[in-house]
Design an enzyme around this catalytic site. Structure first.
Site, mmCIF file in Angstrom:
data_model
loop_
_atom_site.group_PDB
_atom_site.id
_atom_site.type_symbol
_atom_site.label_atom_id
_atom_site.label_comp_id
_atom_site.label_asym_id
_atom_site.label_seq_id
_atom_site.Cartn_x
_atom_site.Cartn_y
_atom_site.Cartn_z
ATOM 1 N N MET A 84 13.639 55.381 56.800
ATOM 2 C CA MET A 84 13.370 54.824 55.597
ATOM 3 C C MET A 84 14.913 54.811 55.955
ATOM 4 O O MET A 84 15.912 54.297 54.619
ATOM 5 C CB MET A 84 12.975 55.822 54.233
ATOM 6 C CG MET A 84 11.895 56.272 54.559
ATOM 7 S SD MET A 84 11.783 57.022 52.536
ATOM 8 C CE MET A 84 11.165 55.352 51.949
ATOM 9 N N ALA A 85 16.261 54.540 56.821
ATOM 10 C CA ALA A 85 17.155 54.187 56.662
ATOM 11 C C ALA A 85 18.399 55.190 56.224
ATOM 12 O O ALA A 85 19.150 54.436 55.850
ATOM 13 C CB ALA A 85 17.346 52.258 56.510
ATOM 14 N N GLY A 86 17.601 56.383 56.162
ATOM 15 C CA GLY A 86 18.561 56.873 54.915
ATOM 16 C C GLY A 86 20.200 57.088 55.658
ATOM 17 O O GLY A 86 21.293 57.422 54.558
ATOM 18 N N GLY A 87 20.557 57.362 56.874
ATOM 19 C CA GLY A 87 22.116 57.588 57.322
ATOM 20 C C GLY A 87 22.866 55.732 56.752
ATOM 21 O O GLY A 87 24.069 56.380 56.937
ATOM 22 N N ASP A 106 20.447 48.813 60.280
ATOM 23 C CA ASP A 106 19.552 48.468 58.705
ATOM 24 C C ASP A 106 21.214 48.918 57.967
ATOM 25 O O ASP A 106 20.677 48.101 56.709
ATOM 26 C CB ASP A 106 18.561 49.594 58.418
ATOM 27 C CG ASP A 106 17.638 49.788 59.494
ATOM 28 O OD1 ASP A 106 17.703 48.416 59.742
ATOM 29 O OD2 ASP A 106 17.299 50.928 59.762
ATOM 30 N N LYS A 117 14.883 52.109 52.500
ATOM 31 C CA LYS A 117 14.515 50.948 52.540
ATOM 32 C C LYS A 117 12.828 50.874 53.038
ATOM 33 O O LYS A 117 12.949 52.219 53.729
ATOM 34 C CB LYS A 117 15.153 50.103 53.662
ATOM 35 C CG LYS A 117 15.816 50.213 54.593
ATOM 36 C CD LYS A 117 14.143 50.647 55.731
ATOM 37 C CE LYS A 117 14.345 50.584 57.157
ATOM 38 N NZ LYS A 117 13.073 51.720 58.045
ATOM 39 N N PRO A 165 15.020 60.942 52.311
ATOM 40 C CA PRO A 165 14.364 61.738 53.689
ATOM 41 C C PRO A 165 15.123 62.186 54.979
ATOM 42 O O PRO A 165 15.917 60.345 55.551
ATOM 43 C CB PRO A 165 13.628 61.651 54.099
ATOM 44 C CG PRO A 165 12.615 61.149 53.328
ATOM 45 C CD PRO A 165 13.584 60.555 52.201
ATOM 46 N N VAL A 166 15.899 63.061 56.024
ATOM 47 C CA VAL A 166 16.529 62.343 57.303
ATOM 48 C C VAL A 166 15.256 62.165 58.429
ATOM 49 O O VAL A 166 14.266 62.334 58.473
ATOM 50 C CB VAL A 166 17.630 63.570 57.479
ATOM 51 C CG1 VAL A 166 17.918 63.470 58.675
ATOM 52 C CG2 VAL A 166 18.227 64.079 56.137
ATOM 53 N N ALA A 167 15.313 61.344 59.252
ATOM 54 C CA ALA A 167 14.541 60.553 60.202
ATOM 55 C C ALA A 167 13.307 60.752 59.500
ATOM 56 O O ALA A 167 12.403 60.640 60.097
ATOM 57 C CB ALA A 167 15.089 61.583 61.602
HETATM 58 P P1 ATP Z 1 16.048 54.391 60.495
HETATM 59 O O1 ATP Z 1 14.825 53.509 59.962
HETATM 60 O O2 ATP Z 1 17.246 53.296 60.424
HETATM 61 O O3 ATP Z 1 15.490 54.070 61.995
HETATM 62 P P2 ATP Z 1 15.903 56.620 60.397
HETATM 63 O O4 ATP Z 1 15.344 56.585 58.489
HETATM 64 O O5 ATP Z 1 14.606 57.353 60.291
HETATM 65 O O6 ATP Z 1 16.643 55.440 60.321
HETATM 66 P P3 ATP Z 1 18.009 58.376 59.493
HETATM 67 O O7 ATP Z 1 18.244 58.935 58.253
HETATM 68 O O8 ATP Z 1 19.311 57.042 59.061
HETATM 69 O O9 ATP Z 1 16.788 57.796 59.892
HETATM 70 O O10 ATP Z 1 18.461 59.483 60.829
HETATM 71 C C1 ATP Z 1 18.850 59.023 61.636
HETATM 72 C C2 ATP Z 1 20.059 60.095 62.413
HETATM 73 O O11 ATP Z 1 21.064 59.978 62.087
HETATM 74 C C3 ATP Z 1 19.515 61.881 62.119
HETATM 75 O O12 ATP Z 1 18.489 62.302 62.764
HETATM 76 C C4 ATP Z 1 20.873 61.874 62.048
HETATM 77 O O13 ATP Z 1 21.149 62.739 62.989
HETATM 78 C C5 ATP Z 1 21.744 60.745 62.082
HETATM 79 N N1 ATP Z 1 22.741 60.740 61.122
HETATM 80 C C6 ATP Z 1 24.605 60.144 60.537
HETATM 81 N N2 ATP Z 1 24.481 60.636 59.682
HETATM 82 C C7 ATP Z 1 23.418 60.283 58.727
HETATM 83 C C8 ATP Z 1 23.927 60.447 57.343
HETATM 84 N N3 ATP Z 1 24.422 60.603 56.645
HETATM 85 N N4 ATP Z 1 21.880 60.391 56.537
HETATM 86 C C9 ATP Z 1 20.853 60.842 57.945
HETATM 87 N N5 ATP Z 1 21.214 61.356 59.109
HETATM 88 C C10 ATP Z 1 22.102 60.738 59.480
#
Ligand code: ATP
Length: 311
Positions: A108-111, A145, A18, A103-105
């Protein structure tokens, strides 16, 4: 429940990332969250989550953005699977395999996306046929999210983001996403936003009319000028390079750009597919960004793409 013989041996759900077209951050609440008025928009950058019966609960990761994701009980997709199992009285464990393209963190709400996909995949694997409302309730407990990513599309989020309502949106928008190799922590970005605001009184957040008008018209130019993110200054304060990325995207012809959620992903809206290709090439050649992806929105929320049966 479906009869056991008809159940699949595994289930794979695809789920979009997202971006927030509008993110208005209100005061910090007593529970530590901020009240939000946001417009979520699901874009065509997908993770895939596969669940299959196993001897014990577990999770494994693959794909270009697997690094940095916990492969233990804290993984949000595994937590989602276990939470649904306990709500539905399922006792057989599953293994959760995640293919990460989001991408992680990255803001984009990957988790959260993986959690939504795990709910949909487990629901299918176990033949529960839960209603969207039942899944949405569990989703809201897992993260703000997660409910949006069940449905996808374009939607208003309120509360801490977990209360989702549809908005009238027309057409398809074209995006160029500038990804960063190194993420930003969402709690740190909110803390920086609070620090920058100081003692200033912050009103309760309310959605903006110009965004609703832009979405109804489906006009990319109107959307570009309505983009707003109250976390953008905080993200740039923590990562000043994001300011340069935004400037480069506009210089290279984007109609508008915005830091997505808590960043550091920057989303640029362009007129059409050809303009997206031009911008992606220019941004890549400039060396300003590490990775560029093109996407369209809105995209569908978590949905089953494969569910093979034994026979
Ligand atoms: P948001 O936009 O919801 O704040 P984000 O996109 O910035 O989230 P995410 O990719 O959701 O961040 O990752 C946030 C943290 O969640 C990561 O640093 C990771 O340690 C933890 N996490 C737990 N499970 C997952 C998963 N399946 N995928 C990604 N990160 C995960």
């Amino acid at each position: 429940m479906t009869s056991a013989a008809a159940l699949p041996t595994s289930a794979t759900a695809r789920v979009p990332a997202k971006i927030n077209l509008e993110l208005i951050v209100g005061p910090r609440r007593e529970d530590g969250y901020h009240s939000l008025a946001t417009v979520y928009h699901a874009v065509s950058l997908f993770d895939e989550v596969t669940v299959s019966a196993a001897d014990e609960w577990g999770v494994s990761l693959e794909g270009p953005h697997a690094q940095g994701v916990p492969a233990d009980a804290t993984n949000l997709a595994l937590r989602a699977a276990r939470r649904l199992a306990s709500a539905a009285g399922v006792e057989e464990p599953v293994h959760v395999r995640i293919r990460k393209e989001i991408p992680v963190a990255g803001g984009m709400a990957g988790g959260s996306a993986d959690a939504a996909a795990a709910l949909v995949a487990c629901d299918h694997l176990w033949g529960l046929a839960s209603g969207r409302d039942e899944l949405a309730e569990i989703a809201g407990e897992l993260g703000s999210d997660v409910p949006f990513l069940l449905g996808g599309g374009t939607a208003m989020g309120s509360g801490r983001g977990e209360v989702v309502a549809p908005v009238l949106a027309r057409g398809t928008f074209h995006w160029v996403l500038a990804l960063s190799a190194c993420g930003l922590s969402t709690p740190e970005v909110y803390a920086e936003c609070d620090r920058l605001r100081g003692s200033r009184r912050v009103p309760e957040p309310t959605p903006r009319r110009d965004m609703m008008t832009a979405l109804r018209s489906g006009d990319a130019r109107a959307l570009a000028s309505a983009l707003v993110n109250d976390l953008q200054d905080a993200a740039i304060s923590l990562r000043p390079k994001l300011g340069d990325v935004l400037e480069a995207g506009i210089d290279f012809g984007a109609l508008g750009g915005i830091v997505s959620g808590s960043g550091p992903t920057v989303a640029f809206v362009v007129e059409n597919n050809e303009a997206a290709l031009d911008l992606a090439v220019s941004l890549t050649a400039s060396g300003t960004v590490q990775d560029v992806r093109r996407a369209t929105g809105p995209a569908h929320g978590a949905h089953i793409v494969a569910a093979p049966r034994a026979d």
